[in-house]
Motif scaffolding. Sequence first.
Motif, PDB file in Angstrom:
ATOM      1  N   ARG A   5      16.176 -18.813  72.684  1.00 24.12           N
ATOM      2  CA  ARG A   5      15.562 -17.868  73.515  1.00 24.12           C
ATOM      3  C   ARG A   5      16.323 -16.415  73.725  1.00 24.12           C
ATOM      4  N   THR A   6      17.650 -16.516  73.529  1.00 27.94           N
ATOM      5  CA  THR A   6      18.391 -15.198  73.617  1.00 27.94           C
ATOM      6  C   THR A   6      18.173 -14.420  72.539  1.00 27.94           C
ATOM      7  N   THR A   7      17.481 -14.857  71.349  1.00 30.59           N
ATOM      8  CA  THR A   7      17.063 -14.078  70.119  1.00 30.59           C
ATOM      9  C   THR A   7      15.596 -13.527  70.195  1.00 30.59           C
ATOM     10  N   TYR A   8      14.993 -14.175  71.216  1.00 32.61           N
ATOM     11  CA  TYR A   8      13.641 -13.660  71.027  1.00 32.61           C
ATOM     12  C   TYR A   8      13.164 -12.521  72.416  1.00 32.61           C
ATOM     13  N   GLY A   9      13.257 -11.284  71.722  1.00 27.61           N
ATOM     14  CA  GLY A   9      13.015 -10.447  72.530  1.00 27.61           C
ATOM     15  C   GLY A   9      14.021  -9.700  73.502  1.00 27.61           C
ATOM     16  N   GLY A  10      14.756 -10.592  73.904  1.00 28.21           N
ATOM     17  CA  GLY A  10      15.778 -10.009  74.933  1.00 28.21           C
ATOM     18  C   GLY A  10      15.369 -10.060  76.198  1.00 28.21           C
ATOM     19  N   GLY A  11      16.112  -9.799  77.498  1.00 25.31           N
ATOM     20  CA  GLY A  11      15.624  -9.655  78.749  1.00 25.31           C
ATOM     21  C   GLY A  11      14.831 -10.693  79.368  1.00 25.31           C
ATOM     22  N   GLU A  35       8.891 -22.447  72.962  1.00 22.44           N
ATOM     23  CA  GLU A  35      10.019 -23.355  73.419  1.00 22.44           C
ATOM     24  C   GLU A  35       9.649 -24.804  73.620  1.00 22.44           C
ATOM     25  N   TYR A  36       8.170 -25.005  74.311  1.00 24.89           N
ATOM     26  CA  TYR A  36       7.792 -26.411  74.231  1.00 24.89           C
ATOM     27  C   TYR A  36       7.864 -27.084  72.965  1.00 24.89           C
ATOM     28  N   ILE A  37       7.221 -26.305  71.657  1.00 22.61           N
ATOM     29  CA  ILE A  37       7.437 -26.912  70.315  1.00 22.61           C
ATOM     30  C   ILE A  37       8.749 -27.014  69.765  1.00 22.61           C
ATOM     31  N   LEU A  38       9.341 -26.208  70.033  1.00 18.86           N
ATOM     32  CA  LEU A  38      11.090 -26.373  69.613  1.00 18.86           C
ATOM     33  C   LEU A  38      11.459 -27.406  70.239  1.00 18.86           C
ATOM     34  N   TYR A  54      14.505 -26.851  76.552  1.00 22.76           N
ATOM     35  CA  TYR A  54      13.407 -26.145  76.331  1.00 22.76           C
ATOM     36  C   TYR A  54      12.158 -26.585  76.687  1.00 22.76           C
ATOM     37  N   ARG A  55      11.873 -27.881  76.968  1.00 24.00           N
ATOM     38  CA  ARG A  55      10.699 -28.520  77.630  1.00 24.00           C
ATOM     39  C   ARG A  55      10.796 -27.950  78.957  1.00 24.00           C
ATOM     40  N   SER A  56      11.654 -27.890  79.539  1.00 20.83           N
ATOM     41  CA  SER A  56      11.618 -27.946  81.130  1.00 20.83           C
ATOM     42  C   SER A  56      10.900 -26.599  81.719  1.00 20.83           C
ATOM     43  N   PHE A  57      10.807 -25.545  80.736  1.00 17.49           N
ATOM     44  CA  PHE A  57      10.016 -24.507  81.400  1.00 17.49           C
ATOM     45  C   PHE A  57       8.433 -24.466  81.483  1.00 17.49           C
ATOM     46  N   ALA A  58       7.958 -25.422  80.326  1.00 16.32           N
ATOM     47  CA  ALA A  58       6.587 -25.478  80.436  1.00 16.32           C
ATOM     48  C   ALA A  58       6.149 -26.667  81.392  1.00 16.32           C
ATOM     49  N   GLN A  59       7.124 -27.590  81.639  1.00 14.11           N
ATOM     50  CA  GLN A  59       6.651 -28.533  82.552  1.00 14.11           C
ATOM     51  C   GLN A  59       7.230 -28.502  84.024  1.00 14.11           C
TER      52      GLN A  59
END
Length: 421
Positions: A5-11, A35-38, A54-59
């Motif tokens: 995630r730190t490489t995806y768009g930043g912020g 991230e869920y797929i990741l 990575y799964r925690s944010f979607a769930q």
Amino acid sequence: MTHWRTTYGGGVDENGIFTSGGTPNPLTMELIYFEYILSFIASKAGDTAKKDFYRSFAQNTSLLSMMYDSDHDTFRVPGTSALWQEGETNATRIFWYYSYCSPKQVEAIVNFTRYLEDYQYFLDYNNFYNDFQVASPYLLFFHKRPDIAWKNINTLVFPSLDYWIENYKSIWEDFKIPRTTDLYERQGTEGYTSNHAQYILNYLGLYHVPGYPFTFIGIPQASYTIGSLHVKVEGSGNYVDSVTFNGKPWRSWKLPPNVKTLNGELKVTLGDSPDAWKKTPMILPDNGYYTTANVEYSSNSLEFTSWSPVSESVTVEIYCGSLGKPWSVNGADSWSYDESTKILTLTVTHHSPATVTVTWPATTVTPMVKMMLGLVPFLAALLLFWPYLQGKRKADIDELIPAVIALVILLCMVAWVWTLW
């Protein structure tokens, strides 16, 4: 190891939310889905910590509740505008992105009736030629409503394709090599290569959702052959009435991701009833990271193979319909049955393909028959003890003990048989 995630768009803050930039809402939606797929790649690699991260944010229902704006009926970054900054569409629709990875969590937060109304409103007016718009009819599969998906594909998606071909340049219209102008542009209207792929998948009626190891069965617009699989469509109507594979009932809406590996005939019969598929037990569509294969169904038995590319536990739901509660379930870690919804829920842990067999009683029993069956112990007791109650016989302990034991055994047997039905 640096989190992706730190490489995806930043912020991105600690909750996985883009708090700054021109398009925080769509970026956040896309990030959580990616991230869920990741997380399944991390699971495949055996990295439990990364999988959970990575799964925690979607769930995370608390996170989704914090992002849900009930006034605008949308998920959005707190403090940001309810509109997409690029003006492509309204943010009151973009929370559908979460349905691809966390449909149950979405249903726990939103008013699902309103959700469906907004969804239909969106499709009625935005049903052509945009990556998400053309893919979105299949979104309702994740909420176990394939009937809505089928109808929208038949009544909205393909009429819009006819309109697009008539009014705008497409990949198959005036195609010349080499191109001297933009490949997909006419009258200032931009198109994308993936749009054509979405239309093709809808046309084939076999929709592979990116990132998932399965293909959903939709409504084929014609019969065709792909690899060793011959797809045949019969009948007419906006709904799927039944599906067979090599002449046998296929009681699942999932196929393997690469349908070319299937050998034989998949016949899809169409009809006018949105509930026709509920006539017999059916494995319900969901976002579970598995697919089904080798589906075999008889009058009182459903057997299927559940396969996943990762080693973890999945939940499978089966609509049992009039057959009711199963007699037995083999091959699952655990199972439960909800009488009110007629849904069997079972869990399967994948280390390799798992075969599950669900069996129902050979005959169904009506409530009246069950009630009469429950009277058997009472009548037996009355028959055994009636002479004593009338005073015609004296109570003899040597006679009473065997009678009571026989009555208890009869009662237990009746109770056992009664619970099976």
